[in-house]
Motif scaffolding. Structure first.
Motif, PDB file in Angstrom:
ATOM      1  N   GLN A 278     172.720  72.179  16.193  1.00  0.00           N
ATOM      2  CA  GLN A 278     171.408  72.829  16.172  1.00  0.00           C
ATOM      3  C   GLN A 278     171.494  74.189  15.489  1.00  0.00           C
ATOM      4  OE1 GLN A 278     170.206  72.854  20.278  1.00  0.00           O
ATOM      5  NE2 GLN A 278     169.693  70.670  20.308  1.00  0.00           N
ATOM      6  N   ARG A 279     172.557  74.942  15.772  1.00  0.00           N
ATOM      7  CA  ARG A 279     172.730  76.245  15.117  1.00  0.00           C
ATOM      8  C   ARG A 279     172.927  76.071  13.611  1.00  0.00           C
ATOM      9  NH1 ARG A 279     175.693  77.295  19.882  1.00  0.00           N
ATOM     10  NH2 ARG A 279     177.666  76.730  18.855  1.00  0.00           N
ATOM     11  N   GLN A 280     173.718  75.076  13.225  1.00  0.00           N
ATOM     12  CA  GLN A 280     173.945  74.847  11.810  1.00  0.00           C
ATOM     13  C   GLN A 280     172.664  74.378  11.116  1.00  0.00           C
ATOM     14  OE1 GLN A 280     175.766  74.380   8.030  1.00  0.00           O
ATOM     15  NE2 GLN A 280     176.251  75.647   9.827  1.00  0.00           N
ATOM     16  N   LEU A 281     171.879  73.544  11.797  1.00  0.00           N
ATOM     17  CA  LEU A 281     170.599  73.104  11.231  1.00  0.00           C
ATOM     18  C   LEU A 281     169.697  74.301  10.989  1.00  0.00           C
ATOM     19  CD1 LEU A 281     168.520  70.927  10.453  1.00  0.00           C
ATOM     20  CD2 LEU A 281     167.911  70.781  12.885  1.00  0.00           C
ATOM     21  N   ARG A 282     169.610  75.209  11.976  1.00  0.00           N
ATOM     22  CA  ARG A 282     168.779  76.399  11.815  1.00  0.00           C
ATOM     23  C   ARG A 282     169.281  77.257  10.670  1.00  0.00           C
ATOM     24  NH1 ARG A 282     164.318  76.731  11.898  1.00  0.00           N
ATOM     25  NH2 ARG A 282     164.514  75.248  13.614  1.00  0.00           N
ATOM     26  N   HIS A 283     170.605  77.378  10.548  1.00  0.00           N
ATOM     27  CA  HIS A 283     171.183  78.164   9.457  1.00  0.00           C
ATOM     28  C   HIS A 283     170.848  77.544   8.099  1.00  0.00           C
ATOM     29  CE1 HIS A 283     174.022  80.640   7.220  1.00  0.00           C
ATOM     30  NE2 HIS A 283     174.501  79.530   6.691  1.00  0.00           N
ATOM     31  N   ARG A 284     170.938  76.241   8.008  1.00  0.00           N
ATOM     32  CA  ARG A 284     170.644  75.594   6.730  1.00  0.00           C
ATOM     33  C   ARG A 284     169.197  75.825   6.310  1.00  0.00           C
ATOM     34  NH1 ARG A 284     173.955  69.787   6.502  1.00  0.00           N
ATOM     35  NH2 ARG A 284     176.020  70.689   6.924  1.00  0.00           N
ATOM     36  N   ILE A 285     168.283  75.682   7.252  1.00  0.00           N
ATOM     37  CA  ILE A 285     166.875  75.902   6.914  1.00  0.00           C
ATOM     38  C   ILE A 285     166.644  77.351   6.503  1.00  0.00           C
ATOM     39  CG2 ILE A 285     164.527  75.951   7.846  1.00  0.00           C
ATOM     40  CD1 ILE A 285     165.319  73.531   9.572  1.00  0.00           C
ATOM     41  N   ASN A 286     167.240  78.295   7.224  1.00  0.00           N
ATOM     42  CA  ASN A 286     167.078  79.710   6.891  1.00  0.00           C
ATOM     43  C   ASN A 286     167.609  80.032   5.495  1.00  0.00           C
ATOM     44  OD1 ASN A 286     165.880  80.271   9.343  1.00  0.00           O
ATOM     45  ND2 ASN A 286     167.768  80.964  10.320  1.00  0.00           N
ATOM     46  N   THR A 287     168.756  79.475   5.145  1.00  0.00           N
ATOM     47  CA  THR A 287     169.335  79.766   3.831  1.00  0.00           C
ATOM     48  C   THR A 287     168.559  79.079   2.713  1.00  0.00           C
ATOM     49  OG1 THR A 287     170.981  77.993   4.135  1.00  0.00           O
ATOM     50  CG2 THR A 287     171.654  80.248   4.685  1.00  0.00           C
ATOM     51  N   LEU A 288     167.972  77.926   2.989  1.00  0.00           N
ATOM     52  CA  LEU A 288     167.107  77.301   1.987  1.00  0.00           C
ATOM     53  C   LEU A 288     165.871  78.164   1.750  1.00  0.00           C
ATOM     54  CD1 LEU A 288     167.228  73.507   2.986  1.00  0.00           C
ATOM     55  CD2 LEU A 288     168.212  74.561   0.938  1.00  0.00           C
ATOM     56  N   GLN A 289     165.333  78.730   2.820  1.00  0.00           N
ATOM     57  CA  GLN A 289     164.160  79.586   2.681  1.00  0.00           C
ATOM     58  C   GLN A 289     164.480  80.874   1.922  1.00  0.00           C
ATOM     59  OE1 GLN A 289     163.260  79.798   6.902  1.00  0.00           O
ATOM     60  NE2 GLN A 289     161.476  78.462   6.660  1.00  0.00           N
ATOM     61  N   LYS A 290     165.678  81.422   2.160  1.00  0.00           N
ATOM     62  CA  LYS A 290     166.062  82.689   1.538  1.00  0.00           C
ATOM     63  C   LYS A 290     166.670  82.510   0.147  1.00  0.00           C
ATOM     64  CE  LYS A 290     167.078  84.875   6.003  1.00  0.00           C
ATOM     65  NZ  LYS A 290     168.171  85.437   6.868  1.00  0.00           N
ATOM     66  N   GLY A 291     167.025  81.264  -0.207  1.00  0.00           N
ATOM     67  CA  GLY A 291     167.655  81.028  -1.496  1.00  0.00           C
ATOM     68  C   GLY A 291     169.131  81.319  -1.525  1.00  0.00           C
ATOM     69  N   THR A 292     169.769  81.426  -0.346  1.00  0.00           N
ATOM     70  CA  THR A 292     171.207  81.743  -0.290  1.00  0.00           C
ATOM     71  C   THR A 292     172.068  80.506   0.008  1.00  0.00           C
ATOM     72  OG1 THR A 292     171.017  82.320   2.062  1.00  0.00           O
ATOM     73  CG2 THR A 292     170.770  84.107   0.435  1.00  0.00           C
ATOM     74  N   ALA A 293     171.457  79.356   0.201  1.00  0.00           N
ATOM     75  CA  ALA A 293     172.206  78.120   0.476  1.00  0.00           C
ATOM     76  C   ALA A 293     173.104  77.785  -0.717  1.00  0.00           C
ATOM     77  CB  ALA A 293     171.251  76.967   0.745  1.00  0.00           C
ATOM     78  N   PRO A 294     174.316  77.256  -0.439  1.00  0.00           N
ATOM     79  CA  PRO A 294     174.846  76.757   0.821  1.00  0.00           C
ATOM     80  C   PRO A 294     175.813  77.718   1.523  1.00  0.00           C
ATOM     81  CG  PRO A 294     176.185  75.899  -0.942  1.00  0.00           C
ATOM     82  CD  PRO A 294     175.167  76.807  -1.576  1.00  0.00           C
ATOM     83  N   ALA A 295     175.610  79.026   1.413  1.00  0.00           N
ATOM     84  CA  ALA A 295     176.500  79.977   2.078  1.00  0.00           C
ATOM     85  C   ALA A 295     176.530  79.711   3.588  1.00  0.00           C
ATOM     86  CB  ALA A 295     176.030  81.403   1.804  1.00  0.00           C
ATOM     87  N   GLY A 296     177.726  79.565   4.145  1.00  0.00           N
ATOM     88  CA  GLY A 296     177.871  79.372   5.572  1.00  0.00           C
ATOM     89  C   GLY A 296     177.612  77.968   6.060  1.00  0.00           C
ATOM     90  N   TRP A 297     177.470  76.999   5.143  1.00  0.00           N
ATOM     91  CA  TRP A 297     177.260  75.618   5.578  1.00  0.00           C
ATOM     92  C   TRP A 297     178.600  75.027   6.000  1.00  0.00           C
ATOM     93  CZ3 TRP A 297     173.097  72.158   2.985  1.00  0.00           C
ATOM     94  CH2 TRP A 297     171.890  72.865   2.902  1.00  0.00           C
ATOM     95  N   THR A 298     178.613  74.389   7.151  1.00  0.00           N
ATOM     96  CA  THR A 298     179.815  73.711   7.631  1.00  0.00           C
ATOM     97  C   THR A 298     179.635  72.218   7.488  1.00  0.00           C
ATOM     98  OG1 THR A 298     178.949  73.684   9.895  1.00  0.00           O
ATOM     99  CG2 THR A 298     180.346  75.549   9.250  1.00  0.00           C
ATOM    100  N   GLY A 299     180.733  71.478   7.481  1.00  0.00           N
ATOM    101  CA  GLY A 299     180.675  70.030   7.293  1.00  0.00           C
ATOM    102  C   GLY A 299     180.622  69.297   8.617  1.00  0.00           C
ATOM    103  N   TYR A 300     179.938  68.158   8.640  1.00  0.00           N
ATOM    104  CA  TYR A 300     179.879  67.288   9.815  1.00  0.00           C
ATOM    105  C   TYR A 300     180.091  65.858   9.336  1.00  0.00           C
ATOM    106  CZ  TYR A 300     178.160  71.073  12.712  1.00  0.00           C
ATOM    107  OH  TYR A 300     178.046  72.253  13.413  1.00  0.00           O
TER     108      TYR A 300
END
Length: 289
Positions: free
Chosen positions: A267-289
């Motif tokens: 859930q934390r990683q999902l929230r992080h992914r959405i936040n970084t997509l909104q800010k244009g900083t993705a995929p910084a801090g994305w972890t693998g599952y």
């Protein structure tokens, strides 16, 4: 799909064709299910009959066709799927002790796959946003504002996709080309698995996952350079790279949303992914599952 439902469907299908199923165990459960039958030497795939975009019979036909073109693929253990209630079960050979391929092997096998002559009336064309609405509506942890953002993001990417330029033309694609979908046995046999995404489209689509995983920090620079040298093309130099990477990140986010329920880390990683997509900083801090 629940694990017990998948196991019940596979057990019924296997016993109906004379295969031992007493030791059936779930390997992976999500939109579809994968169940291992060790005594039978079979790996079963279970899909709901109503699932859009899933056609086990076509997947079996694709496996046979690719094998006839010397593309390394997993072989079906039975030439027809089996209908059990609301599920369709297909039976495949089990490759014990196999491991995911390294990136050089993946590049070599993708070159072989992409060089196969295009078939007539067997494969669909790539649909980059397939299953988007279903995954958006069923994604655990997504609230209304998330869904509004992700749908708008999809619409913008769809427009960009329709204008994208691809340098490599069209080819037969795996569709979900990553290391875990190409297995290598201890004896050296290679086999593409999860063939439901095989389609026709730009080869850049198959190359994007490795490049994006490298951006995420999941591969070293040397591993990625070796992949590029072996395949002979760096998708990051393509004019279509900006839209390809964003579409893949959108799909990766929605995939995670399917399994984030009751898992605080996801859930934390999902929230992080959405936040970084909104800010244009993705995929910084994305972890693998």
């Amino acid at each position: 799909m629940r694990a017990e439902e998948a196991i019940h469907a596979v057990t019924s299908a296997a016993t109906g064709v004379g295969l031992p199923a007493h030791d059936a165990s779930a390997v992976r459960i999500g939109e579809n299910g994968v169940v291992l039958l060790p005594s039978a030497g079979v790996l079963a795939r279970v899909v709901p009959r109503a699932a859009k975009g899933s056609d086990p019979r076509r997947e079996i036909e694709i496996a046979a066709w690719l094998a006839s073109r010397q593309v390394p693929v997993v072989h079906p253990a039975r030439p027809e799927p089996i209908i059990i209630g609301q599920y369709v079960v297909s039976l495949w050979e089990y490759l014990p002790d196999s491991r995911p391929a390294d990136l050089v092997t993946l590049a070599e096998c993708l070159r072989r796959l992409h060089s196969v002559p295009l078939p007539m009336n067997l494969l669909p064309h790539l649909s980059p946003f397939d299953k988007f609405e279903v995954r958006l509506e069923t994604g655990a942890g997504l609230d209304t504002s998330d869904r509004v953002f992700l749908r708008q993001f999809r619409d913008e990417l769809s427009t960009r996709w329709n204008m994208a330029e691809f340098a490599l033309g069209e080819a037969v694609l795996h569709g979900d080309a990553h290391m875990e979908n190409l297995l290598v046995t201890p004896g050296g046999r290679q086999a593409f698995v999860d063939l439901e995404t095989v389609c026709i489209g730009p080869p850049e689509w198959d190359l994007t996952l490795t490049a994006l995983y490298y951006e995420c920090g999941w591969f070293s620079a040397k591993e990625y350079v070796d992949f590029v040298r072996t395949y002979g093309f760096d998708v990051r130099r393509s004019p279509s790279w900006p839209v390809l990477r964003l579409i893949r990140m959108l799909r990766m986010t929605l995939w995670l949303a399917q399994s984030a329920d009751n898992d605080p880390q996801r859930q934390r990683q999902l929230r992080h992914r959405i936040n970084t997509l909104q800010k244009g900083t993705a995929p910084a801090g994305w972890t693998g599952y």
